[in-house]
Design a protein around this motif. Sequence first.
Motif: not given
Length: 406
Positions: A379-406
Motif C-alpha cells: 500500500i505504501r508503494q502504491a501511494c508513492r507511485n500515485i504521488r509520483a503520477f499526480l505530481n508528474d508534470a508530463d504524465c498527468a496532463p497527458e492522461a487528461l488529454k487522452l481522456a478528453a480525446k476519448g
Amino acid sequence: MIQEFHSMRRLPPYVFAEVNSLMARARAAGEDIIDFGMGNPDQPPPRHVIDKLTETLSNPRVHRYSTSRGIPGLRRAVAAYYGRRFGVELDPESEVIVTLGSKEGLANLCQAITSPGDIILVPNPSYPIHAFGFIIAGAAIRSVPVETEPEAFLRHLERAVAHSVPKPSAVVLNFPSNPTARVVDLDFYGAVVDFCRRHGIYVISDLAYAEVYFEGRPPPSILEIPGAREIAVEFTSLSKTYSMPGWRIGFCAGNRKLVRSLSRMKSYLDYGAFTPIQVAATAALNGDQACIEEMRNRYRERRDVLVEGLAAAGWQIPSPPATMFAWVPLPPAFEPMGSLGFAKALLEHAKVAVSPGVGFGEHGEGHLRFALVENRQRIRQACRNIRAFLNDADCAPEALKLAAKG
Ligand SMILES: Cc1ncc(COP(=O)(O)O)c(C=O)c1O
C-alpha cells in the motif's frame, strides 16, 4: 438463429472487465501491478477451520450429496451467532438457510420471488448482484440513493411508492455498504421496517460486512427490529468474517416465507455445499473468535496506511468506518476523466489497479473503490507511485488529454 439472447442484452459486460484485462496485459508484460480491485480477502482462514476441513475429509460418509438448505449443525451455529451477536433468536429449521456464498443466495432469492415486471428498489451505487440478481429474474429496477439518515431514505421510499407502477415489491439494503463503506444504526432499520410493513414491501438486507468495522458500535442486524421478520431476510457470509471467500458459504435468515422460497428454488438447483466445508464452517462459527479481531486490525491498519499515504500524495480521502473498502472521490483536477478513465490512468502510470466507481452504478461516477487486499508495504508503494503520477508534470496532463480525446 437468435442473434442476441434476451438475457445477454440485459447483462452488459462488467465495467471492471476493462480494467481487469488491462491489468492482465500489464502483468503478462512483466509489470508489478498493485491490485486494489476485487474485494477478495488475501489472508488464509483460521488454522482450526482448515484442520477441521482436512479431518472431516477422511470420513468416508461425507462425500455424498449434501443437503441443499445446509446441515442442521451449521444452521444451528448461525442461529447461535445471531443470538450472541444481535440478541436475535432464530429457529434454525424454518428461519435459516445455508447458501453457496451470499451472492448465490441473493441471486436465487431474486429468482424465487420475482415476477416479470416487478419493481425492486436497489441502492445506487451498489454491489452488482443487488441489481442484476433482479434484472436476471425479469424485474425492473428503480434506483434509490445510498442514504443513511432515516428521514432522507424514507423520502426516497415514499417517492418510489408514489410514482411506481406496479408498487415496489422489495427493497435491497446493504450496510455496511459496498462500495461506499457507509453504515447505519438501528433507528434507520426501525424506520425502514415500519415503512415497509405498512406498504407490504419485502426487505432484503445484505450484512456481508457485519464484522468488518473499525469505529463506533458494531453494525446492527435488521432482524433486531421487532416485527422485522414479517418482511425481512438478511444475508451474512463467512467470506469476509473468516477470510473464506473461496469456500462459498453464506446464509439467509429471517422471514419464513422468503427462506422457504429460497430453499425450494435451491432444492431444484444444488445439493448444498460439500459437507466437509459445512462442517468446517460450523467450526468457524462455534470456535475461537479471536481471528475476527485480527482480521479487523489488519484491515484497520491497511486503511490507515492508505489514508495517510494518499494524504501525503496530496489526495485527501475519507477514512472508511467499516468494510474492506475505501470509497474515494477523484482528485478534483482529474474529475473530467471520469472514474473509468482515471482508473485506467492509475493502472498505466502508477501501476495500481482500482475499481472505477461507475461500475457500481451511475451514482458511483466520480469515485474509485480501493479494496484493502494488499499488505501495508505494498500500500505504501502504491501511494508513492500515485504521488509520483499526480505530481508528474508530463504524465498527468497527458492522461487528461487522452481522456478528453476519448
Ligand atoms: C455486499 C456484498 N454482498 C455479498 C458479497 C458476496 O459474498 P459471498 O462471498 O458470500 O458470495 C460481497 C462480496 O464482495 C459483497 O461485497
